[in-house]
Design a protein around this motif. Structure first.
Motif, short mmCIF file in Angstrom:
data_model
loop_
_atom_site.label_atom_id
_atom_site.label_comp_id
_atom_site.label_asym_id
_atom_site.label_seq_id
_atom_site.Cartn_x
_atom_site.Cartn_y
_atom_site.Cartn_z
N LYS A 75 58.57 25.48 9.15
CA LYS A 75 58.11 25.83 7.81
C LYS A 75 57.36 24.63 7.26
CE LYS A 75 59.19 28.98 5.53
NZ LYS A 75 58.55 30.29 5.25
N VAL A 76 56.22 24.89 6.64
CA VAL A 76 55.41 23.82 6.09
C VAL A 76 55.35 23.98 4.58
CG1 VAL A 76 53.16 22.69 6.10
CG2 VAL A 76 54.04 23.70 8.21
N LEU A 77 55.70 22.92 3.86
CA LEU A 77 55.66 22.96 2.39
C LEU A 77 54.22 22.78 1.90
CD1 LEU A 77 58.80 20.77 1.57
CD2 LEU A 77 58.65 23.25 1.88
N GLU A 78 54.02 23.06 0.63
CA GLU A 78 52.67 23.00 0.06
C GLU A 78 52.06 21.61 0.15
OE1 GLU A 78 52.68 24.55 -3.86
OE2 GLU A 78 53.15 26.60 -3.27
N ASP A 79 52.90 20.58 0.14
CA ASP A 79 52.37 19.21 0.22
C ASP A 79 52.19 18.73 1.66
OD1 ASP A 79 54.96 18.85 1.06
OD2 ASP A 79 55.55 17.52 -0.58
N GLY A 80 52.40 19.64 2.63
CA GLY A 80 52.16 19.31 4.02
C GLY A 80 53.39 18.88 4.80
N ARG A 81 54.51 18.67 4.13
CA ARG A 81 55.72 18.30 4.85
C ARG A 81 56.19 19.46 5.72
NH1 ARG A 81 59.80 16.62 0.39
NH2 ARG A 81 58.57 18.17 -0.77
N GLN A 82 56.68 19.11 6.90
CA GLN A 82 57.08 20.14 7.87
C GLN A 82 58.56 20.02 8.19
OE1 GLN A 82 55.08 21.20 11.98
NE2 GLN A 82 56.57 19.59 12.35
N GLN A 83 59.21 21.18 8.36
CA GLN A 83 60.59 21.21 8.80
C GLN A 83 60.67 22.12 10.02
OE1 GLN A 83 63.66 19.67 7.76
NE2 GLN A 83 64.19 20.55 9.75
N VAL A 84 61.08 21.57 11.15
CA VAL A 84 61.30 22.39 12.34
C VAL A 84 62.58 23.19 12.11
CG1 VAL A 84 61.67 22.40 14.83
CG2 VAL A 84 60.16 20.69 13.80
N VAL A 85 62.50 24.52 12.21
CA VAL A 85 63.65 25.37 11.91
C VAL A 85 64.22 26.07 13.13
CG1 VAL A 85 62.94 25.73 9.52
CG2 VAL A 85 62.14 27.31 11.29
N GLY A 86 63.55 25.95 14.27
CA GLY A 86 64.08 26.61 15.45
C GLY A 86 63.19 26.43 16.67
N LEU A 87 63.77 26.71 17.82
CA LEU A 87 63.05 26.68 19.08
C LEU A 87 63.28 28.00 19.80
CD1 LEU A 87 64.04 23.11 20.36
CD2 LEU A 87 61.90 23.77 19.22
N GLN A 88 62.27 28.44 20.52
CA GLN A 88 62.41 29.66 21.32
C GLN A 88 62.10 29.34 22.78
OE1 GLN A 88 59.87 32.60 19.19
NE2 GLN A 88 61.78 33.65 18.76
N PHE A 89 62.85 30.00 23.66
CA PHE A 89 62.72 29.82 25.10
C PHE A 89 62.60 31.19 25.75
CE2 PHE A 89 65.48 26.69 23.16
CZ PHE A 89 65.06 25.48 23.66
N ALA A 90 62.25 31.23 27.04
CA ALA A 90 62.28 32.49 27.77
C ALA A 90 63.72 33.00 27.81
CB ALA A 90 61.76 32.28 29.19
N PRO A 91 63.96 34.30 27.56
CA PRO A 91 63.00 35.37 27.32
C PRO A 91 62.98 35.82 25.86
CG PRO A 91 65.07 36.32 28.07
CD PRO A 91 65.32 34.85 27.83
N ASP A 92 62.95 34.89 24.90
CA ASP A 92 62.97 35.24 23.48
C ASP A 92 61.71 36.01 23.09
OD1 ASP A 92 65.41 34.03 23.14
OD2 ASP A 92 64.57 32.14 22.43
N LEU A 93 61.82 36.75 22.01
CA LEU A 93 60.70 37.53 21.48
C LEU A 93 60.11 36.82 20.28
CD1 LEU A 93 59.16 40.27 21.82
CD2 LEU A 93 60.69 41.20 20.07
N LEU A 94 58.83 36.51 20.36
CA LEU A 94 58.14 35.83 19.27
C LEU A 94 57.56 36.87 18.32
CD1 LEU A 94 56.86 33.31 17.96
CD2 LEU A 94 54.92 33.60 19.53
N GLY A 95 57.90 36.73 17.03
CA GLY A 95 57.41 37.68 16.03
C GLY A 95 58.55 38.50 15.46
N ARG A 96 58.53 38.67 14.15
CA ARG A 96 59.61 39.39 13.48
C ARG A 96 59.32 40.89 13.48
NH1 ARG A 96 62.07 37.75 7.55
NH2 ARG A 96 63.70 39.32 7.45
N LEU A 97 60.23 41.64 14.11
CA LEU A 97 60.02 43.08 14.25
C LEU A 97 59.96 43.77 12.89
CD1 LEU A 97 62.34 43.91 17.28
CD2 LEU A 97 59.86 44.17 17.19
N PHE A 98 59.04 44.73 12.79
CA PHE A 98 58.86 45.59 11.62
C PHE A 98 58.39 44.84 10.38
CE2 PHE A 98 62.28 47.64 14.15
CZ PHE A 98 61.55 48.75 14.56
#
Length: 239
Positions: A76-99
């Motif tokens: 997640k990136v804040l309006e001032d450009g600061r970034q927070q890593v909130v998670g990692l995905q590996f095989a066989p995870d699904l990228l993208g939030r369904l629906f």
């Protein structure tokens, strides 16, 4: 004498799917050969280099990506450009939030990644007609929720040493789920990103990795290549 017949039949599973290591553990493991064949006509396999943005926060979702190889960083990136890593995905995870109509995070290739891209409409139609697939994705979603809760404990209660060990164990156990005698991998995140993910400074991350190396828990070459001789020893250091 009659000619010898060749009774070997070709598999109904699409050729591309036969060579996919993530197929049986991922969403496609819930599909029949006929369903795989139908889906394969609409999917495409893509390769993305490390550092490539795969999906932007608030970007409309038009397709989903099944991770076949590599590591995807969610942030997640804040309006001032600061970034927070909130998670990692590996095989066989699904990228993208369904629906969902748009993404809620920024997804970036933390390492070189291979993805099998599925159009949004095709995936959601398949879900509607396949309870087994819906069930598998639900289980995957719940697993990701459990992982997020476990990581909250890591961030909120563990020491700096335990946080770094937990991060390395997370990578090692996902990169090599077979848990071979010696697990080796390249760190998918920079020291700065690891610090963001753990709530630590770069200096603290480097210091704790050096301590793990000095104690023989890990080996590090060229700053990013990590070897874990004994996963059990690393897990003990996770607290």
């Amino acid at each position: 004498m009659q000619p010898v017949r060749n009774d070997i039949q070709t598999s109904p599973v699409p050729v591309l799917c036969q060579s996919c290591e993530a197929r049986h553990q991922g969403i496609c493991g819930a599909l029949s050969p006929d369903q795989l064949l139908t889906l394969s006509r609409q999917t495409r396999r893509v390769h993305r280099d490390a550092g490539t943005e795969l999906l932007a926060d608030a970007e409309p979702i038009t397709s989903y990506g099944n991770v076949l190889r590599g590591v995807v960083k969610l942030s997640k990136v804040l309006e001032d450009g600061r970034q927070q890593v909130v998670g990692l995905q590996f095989a066989p995870d699904l990228l993208g939030r369904l629906f969902a109509s748009e993404s809620r995070v920024t997804a970036q290739a933390a390492s070189d990644v291979d993805l099998c891209m599925v159009p949004k409409a095709a995936m959601e139609e398949l879900l509607h007609d396949n309870p087994a697939l819906e069930h598998r994705i639900m289980l995957q979603t719940l697993r990701e929720l459990d992982d997020a809760r476990d990581w909250m404990v890591t961030l909120g209660r563990k020491t700096a040493a335990e946080k770094v060990a937990s991060f390395l164990y997370l990578i090692a156990s996902h990169i090599d789920p077979s848990q071979a005698e010696v697990t080796t991998f390249d760190l998918p995140l920079s020291r700065g990103d690891i610090g963001d993910f753990l709530g630590l400074t770069i200096e603290t991350v480097s210091r704790q990795m050096s301590r793990l190396k000095a104690d023989g828990v890990i080996e590090i070459e060229n700053y990013r290549h990590v070897s874990v001789p004994d996963l059990t020893r690393l897990r003990v250091r996770c607290g």
